[in-house]
Structure formats: C-alpha cells, structure tokens
Design a protein around this motif. Sequence first.
Motif, mmCIF file in Angstrom:
data_model
loop_
_atom_site.group_PDB
_atom_site.id
_atom_site.type_symbol
_atom_site.label_atom_id
_atom_site.label_comp_id
_atom_site.label_asym_id
_atom_site.label_seq_id
_atom_site.Cartn_x
_atom_site.Cartn_y
_atom_site.Cartn_z
ATOM 1 N N GLY A 1 32.946 0.827 0.868
ATOM 2 C CA GLY A 1 32.898 -0.251 1.836
ATOM 3 C C GLY A 1 31.485 -0.703 2.150
ATOM 4 O O GLY A 1 30.493 -0.174 1.623
ATOM 5 N N GLU A 2 31.395 -1.709 3.024
ATOM 6 C CA GLU A 2 30.107 -2.299 3.368
ATOM 7 C C GLU A 2 29.241 -1.319 4.162
ATOM 8 O O GLU A 2 29.743 -0.473 4.895
ATOM 9 C CB GLU A 2 30.308 -3.573 4.196
ATOM 10 N N ASP A 3 27.931 -1.486 3.980
ATOM 11 C CA ASP A 3 26.928 -0.750 4.751
ATOM 12 C C ASP A 3 27.000 0.756 4.556
ATOM 13 O O ASP A 3 26.573 1.535 5.400
ATOM 14 C CB ASP A 3 27.034 -1.073 6.250
ATOM 15 N N VAL A 4 27.568 1.193 3.422
ATOM 16 C CA VAL A 4 27.591 2.604 3.069
ATOM 17 C C VAL A 4 26.879 2.769 1.735
ATOM 18 O O VAL A 4 27.180 2.063 0.772
ATOM 19 C CB VAL A 4 29.027 3.148 2.962
ATOM 20 N N ASN A 5 25.939 3.680 1.678
ATOM 21 C CA ASN A 5 25.183 3.916 0.456
ATOM 22 C C ASN A 5 25.874 5.004 -0.359
ATOM 23 O O ASN A 5 25.836 6.185 0.002
ATOM 24 C CB ASN A 5 23.744 4.335 0.800
ATOM 25 N N ALA A 6 26.545 4.609 -1.436
ATOM 26 C CA ALA A 6 27.186 5.583 -2.317
ATOM 27 C C ALA A 6 26.106 6.353 -3.073
ATOM 28 O O ALA A 6 25.194 5.755 -3.643
ATOM 29 C CB ALA A 6 28.123 4.887 -3.286
ATOM 30 N N THR A 7 26.220 7.661 -3.090
ATOM 31 C CA THR A 7 25.169 8.496 -3.679
ATOM 32 C C THR A 7 25.736 9.404 -4.768
ATOM 33 O O THR A 7 26.949 9.579 -4.905
ATOM 34 C CB THR A 7 24.489 9.358 -2.604
ATOM 35 N N ASN A 8 24.800 9.980 -5.534
ATOM 36 C CA ASN A 8 25.107 10.973 -6.566
ATOM 37 C C ASN A 8 26.016 10.441 -7.668
ATOM 38 O O ASN A 8 26.770 11.190 -8.293
ATOM 39 C CB ASN A 8 25.720 12.235 -5.937
ATOM 40 N N ALA B 1 41.693 -0.761 -32.667
ATOM 41 C CA ALA B 1 42.428 0.376 -32.112
ATOM 42 C C ALA B 1 41.439 1.400 -31.548
ATOM 43 O O ALA B 1 40.451 1.750 -32.194
ATOM 44 C CB ALA B 1 43.300 1.009 -33.181
ATOM 45 N N LEU B 2 41.724 1.888 -30.344
ATOM 46 C CA LEU B 2 40.880 2.892 -29.704
ATOM 47 C C LEU B 2 41.296 4.268 -30.202
ATOM 48 O O LEU B 2 42.439 4.697 -29.996
ATOM 49 C CB LEU B 2 41.015 2.803 -28.184
ATOM 50 N N LEU B 3 40.378 4.970 -30.864
ATOM 51 C CA LEU B 3 40.688 6.246 -31.487
ATOM 52 C C LEU B 3 40.156 7.428 -30.691
ATOM 53 O O LEU B 3 40.822 8.455 -30.577
ATOM 54 C CB LEU B 3 40.121 6.284 -32.907
ATOM 55 N N VAL B 4 38.944 7.285 -30.175
ATOM 56 C CA VAL B 4 38.314 8.359 -29.404
ATOM 57 C C VAL B 4 37.542 7.723 -28.257
ATOM 58 O O VAL B 4 36.887 6.681 -28.445
ATOM 59 C CB VAL B 4 37.340 9.201 -30.268
ATOM 60 N N ALA B 5 37.611 8.333 -27.083
ATOM 61 C CA ALA B 5 36.803 7.900 -25.932
ATOM 62 C C ALA B 5 36.532 9.128 -25.082
ATOM 63 O O ALA B 5 37.405 9.590 -24.343
ATOM 64 C CB ALA B 5 37.523 6.833 -25.126
ATOM 65 N N GLU B 6 35.330 9.671 -25.207
ATOM 66 C CA GLU B 6 34.974 10.913 -24.526
ATOM 67 C C GLU B 6 33.581 10.809 -23.911
ATOM 68 O O GLU B 6 32.725 10.079 -24.412
ATOM 69 C CB GLU B 6 34.997 12.084 -25.515
ATOM 70 N N LYS B 7 33.367 11.556 -22.837
ATOM 71 C CA LYS B 7 32.036 11.633 -22.248
ATOM 72 C C LYS B 7 31.085 12.286 -23.245
ATOM 73 O O LYS B 7 31.435 13.296 -23.871
ATOM 74 C CB LYS B 7 32.059 12.457 -20.962
ATOM 75 N N PHE B 8 29.889 11.701 -23.401
ATOM 76 C CA PHE B 8 28.885 12.385 -24.225
ATOM 77 C C PHE B 8 27.821 13.036 -23.360
ATOM 78 O O PHE B 8 26.856 13.595 -23.871
ATOM 79 C CB PHE B 8 28.275 11.470 -25.280
ATOM 80 N N ASP B 9 28.020 12.993 -22.049
ATOM 81 C CA ASP B 9 27.217 13.749 -21.087
ATOM 82 C C ASP B 9 28.191 14.307 -20.060
ATOM 83 O O ASP B 9 28.866 13.544 -19.359
ATOM 84 C CB ASP B 9 26.183 12.855 -20.418
ATOM 85 N N PRO B 10 28.301 15.627 -19.947
ATOM 86 C CA PRO B 10 29.280 16.202 -19.008
ATOM 87 C C PRO B 10 28.990 15.879 -17.548
ATOM 88 O O PRO B 10 29.869 16.053 -16.696
ATOM 89 C CB PRO B 10 29.173 17.714 -19.269
ATOM 90 N N ALA B 11 27.776 15.399 -17.245
ATOM 91 C CA ALA B 11 27.443 15.075 -15.856
ATOM 92 C C ALA B 11 28.051 13.753 -15.390
ATOM 93 O O ALA B 11 28.032 13.447 -14.187
ATOM 94 C CB ALA B 11 25.924 15.032 -15.686
ATOM 95 N N VAL B 12 28.568 12.965 -16.307
ATOM 96 C CA VAL B 12 29.173 11.673 -15.939
ATOM 97 C C VAL B 12 30.304 11.907 -14.943
ATOM 98 O O VAL B 12 31.203 12.729 -15.196
ATOM 99 C CB VAL B 12 29.699 10.950 -17.196
ATOM 100 N N ASN B 13 30.267 11.189 -13.819
ATOM 101 C CA ASN B 13 31.279 11.447 -12.787
ATOM 102 C C ASN B 13 31.964 10.199 -12.231
ATOM 103 O O ASN B 13 32.919 10.303 -11.463
ATOM 104 C CB ASN B 13 30.671 12.239 -11.629
ATOM 105 N N TRP B 14 31.489 8.987 -12.581
ATOM 106 C CA TRP B 14 32.090 7.782 -11.990
ATOM 107 C C TRP B 14 33.552 7.609 -12.413
ATOM 108 O O TRP B 14 34.346 6.988 -11.706
ATOM 109 C CB TRP B 14 31.278 6.552 -12.388
ATOM 110 N N ALA C 1 37.090 7.604 -6.950
ATOM 111 C CA ALA C 1 36.748 6.787 -5.776
ATOM 112 C C ALA C 1 35.527 7.306 -5.037
ATOM 113 O O ALA C 1 34.844 6.538 -4.340
ATOM 114 C CB ALA C 1 37.943 6.723 -4.827
ATOM 115 N N ARG C 2 35.209 8.573 -5.194
ATOM 116 C CA ARG C 2 34.028 9.115 -4.518
ATOM 117 C C ARG C 2 32.737 8.471 -5.025
ATOM 118 O O ARG C 2 31.723 8.470 -4.324
ATOM 119 C CB ARG C 2 33.946 10.625 -4.718
ATOM 120 N N TYR C 3 32.792 7.922 -6.244
ATOM 121 C CA TYR C 3 31.602 7.341 -6.842
ATOM 122 C C TYR C 3 31.780 5.850 -7.110
ATOM 123 O O TYR C 3 31.137 5.288 -7.989
ATOM 124 C CB TYR C 3 31.263 8.101 -8.127
#
Length: 329
Positions: free
Chosen positions: A303-310, A267-280, A295-297
């Motif tokens: 799509g193809e030939d696009v470099n996703a950043t940050n 059973a999943l009880l807790v699922a939280e970011k442990f670093d607030p900078a996480v954005n994906w 979707a920004r990350y």
Amino acid sequence: FPNNTFAINLDTLEIVWEYVPVQDYDETVPVMCCDTVNRGLGYGDGKILLQQADTTLVALDAKTGEVVWSVKNGDPKLGETNTNAPHVMKDKVITGISGAEFGVRCWINAYNLSDGSLAWRAYSMGPDEDMLMDPEKTTSLGQPVGKDSSLKTWEGDQWKIGGGSTWGWWPFDKERNAFYVGTGNPSTWNPVVRPGDNKWSMSIFSRDVDTGIAHWVYQMTPHDEWDYDGVNEMILVDLEVKGKETKALVHFDRNGFAYTLDRTNGALLVAEKFDPAVNWATHIDMKTGRPQVDARYSPEAHGEDVNATNICPAALGTKDQQPAAYSPR
C-alpha cells in the motif's frame, strides 16, 4: 554519448577516419535511461551502422566514414532515446527505442539496409495491428493470443504510454527466419495506477525478420512492480531438454529466473531460480507460465506510504546486462 565513431588501421593503429555526430546534449542526455551509454555498432553491406543517442540511425561507408544514409528513429523531445546496438539481419537493420520511464509506448523497427527506409514497426503493446500480431496465428504457451490480447490487460487507454523499452540484444535464427526480442518495464513505474498484466511488457517475442509478424510471445513478469526489464540476451542453442533434443532459447532474466523455451513454438520447458536468494516470487507455474508472487515482497500489496524492504532481487536484477554464454561441456 557523444557516440564518436572511429576506423582504426590494425597494423599501424592509425585512425583511418572519424565520424563525429552532431547531437543536442541538453535535449538528449537528460532523458537517457539509464546512463549515457552506447552498446555498439552494426555492420552489413559495406556499411557501419551507428545508432545515436538522439535516435538518429546512421549508415557510414566502412571504407571512408562518409554518411550513406541517416534516419530519425524517434524524438528525444518526447522522451525517446537509443542506447542499443543496431543489428543487421539479412537486408534489414533492426533497432529498438528507450523511454518507458517517460511514458513512451516503445517499439522495434526494421529499416532497409540499402537506403534506410522503414520496412516495418512493431509496438510492445496496443492494438494487434500495431504490434504485428495475428490473433489466430500468434501464440502464447501454445494457444492463440486472441483478439486484443494487449488492450484487455490495460485500464482505458493507458497502453498509449505503456513503455516496454527494447534496448537489448536480439539473436537471429536463420533457419526459421526469426529473431527474438525482449521488452522492458511497463509505464508508469507505479503499479497501482496500471492494473492488469500490462501485456506485452516484460515479454519475449519471436518475430519474422522480413515482416515483423510475431510467431509467439511469453510474458515473464506480468504487472511488473520491480522494474525487472525483460531485455537480457537470449541464447539460441540446440540441446537435450528432459530427454528430448530441442531447438531451445535460454534466457537469464533480471527477475532471477532462468527460462528455457522451445524457440520454434514458445513452449515453456524450464523456469527455475538461478539465485536461491530470489524471494519476490516462490516459483513459476508451469501450466500458466505465471510467477507466484510473495505478497511480502510486493510493493503494491504493502500500500501507499509503506517502504517494502528486503526484496530480492532489487531493480538491477539478479543478472543485469552482463551477457551469459553456452558451453557444451
């Protein structure tokens, strides 16, 4: 690499014995991922267990260094290598395999400590019988996984090169006769060519030590696009969660989320970011257990030939393999 193993007298610091394995550098090292590391030895029944990079699992007499038995766990010619430490649980030696970057359908193996014979093998994805999953008894978030829970999440027969390396650390719950293992990234890396959740890569399994049968499984990063291997250590601790005493499993994943599960039923009880900078992903849906991807990350969304950043975290993760620990304070 080259996995030389020594016994040292602690009083005199003299070398008692040395074991120097013979391995093919040109065959093994080019397909090791990532780096030519070894994560330690195992011990049980008077034997030192060495998992060599070329996948040879060796049992050495702890007093003399003589080889008691050895067995090939895989084949570097097929992209299969080992970096994990073998784990001794009861009368079994548990070891994994790496090679997701080379299209290996990875597994976790149990060998009999007495003679090195194979006791069981459980794959990370594929047919139920290959994964040692019971469609009615193996659960995910409290529900039976159902027939072909893995195959339904792959296109065609791509599961045959599905990855899910098992190079991490596996705690043993003696009371439940269970151990816990995480699986790594799906193959190939390019997510566009493997639509679906790609189960059961990027997952935590509870398995029976004697049989390998899966009790429960939880996938942290469905359809991984970021190489957030799910192999980080699982911490078994009895603690109070939301006012209830719980036999818990705590896992700080490379994807930047910390998970607390009931280790008896998944059973999943807790699922939280442990670093607030996480954005994906913005958060984990606690009903479905799924991350809500931004979707920004998402490299695939760009799509193809696009470099996703940050994107945060990068492939190395918010926390990589540096182990965490629990303090009751």
